[in-house]
Design an enzyme around this catalytic site. Sequence first.
Site, short mmCIF file in Angstrom:
data_model
loop_
_atom_site.label_atom_id
_atom_site.label_comp_id
_atom_site.label_asym_id
_atom_site.label_seq_id
_atom_site.Cartn_x
_atom_site.Cartn_y
_atom_site.Cartn_z
N ASP A 1 0.86 -1.17 0.00
CA ASP A 1 0.00 0.00 0.00
C ASP A 1 0.90 1.23 0.00
OD1 ASP A 1 -2.41 1.54 0.31
OD2 ASP A 1 -1.91 1.74 2.43
N ASP B 1 -0.30 5.12 0.98
CA ASP B 1 -0.61 6.07 2.05
C ASP B 1 -0.63 5.39 3.41
OD1 ASP B 1 -1.20 8.72 0.75
OD2 ASP B 1 -2.57 7.46 -0.39
#
Length: 226
Positions: free
Chosen positions: A13, A15
């Site tokens: 991922d 953020d």
Amino acid sequence: MTATAAPEALLFDFDGLICDTERCGHRAWREIYAECGLEFPDALWRSMVGRADGERLAAGRLADLIGGADAPSLVTRRRERKVQLCHSEPLRPGVRELLDAAEGMGVPAAVVSSAPHAWVAPHLDRLGVRNRFAFLVTGDLAERHKPYPDLYELALRRLGHPGAAVAFEDSAIGVRAAKAAGLRCVAVPNGAGNPGELAHADVVLPSLTHYDLLADGVRTEGTPAL
């Protein structure tokens, strides 16, 4: 936790996981709500983390509280403040070292994020790691975002469906997406999240420095998911 063989691919991922932009976003929302004499609700934040439409949720709540006329300009200022804060945010601990280890072992890495390419790619350039990833799968490429598995499934197709891939996430929504795609998931809480909400990951670590790529396990201390 029982160690397993090294994974064949790593899916990150962005953020909150590679760079703690989530903490910056949380701070920006708190500041804007405070200007209006309001407290930014923790429950609202928990419902937003990891979602591509998180800003819309918080903006809608703000408009309900103060009236719709002023909300758009406040949201624009909040977005500008988040960008300002994010541009001084470094890589999270262990990210570069894990990418180094993956490169040394010939294990491909990719980014899988609900955020748009125009947000993710410049930050990876700024942080000096964009060329460490084989490709980026961003929210522009699928109609459904996390917690749906679509983005992860797209990444797996691009990788040729590796037999053992691991996803790294920082939010409950991201963990749900990874597990829905049939992936093993390692969760690392971010500075604005609630670690207790990550318990359905395969393992929860305090940082990526605790992840052992060779054994796909915990290097020192970590908390196996319940």
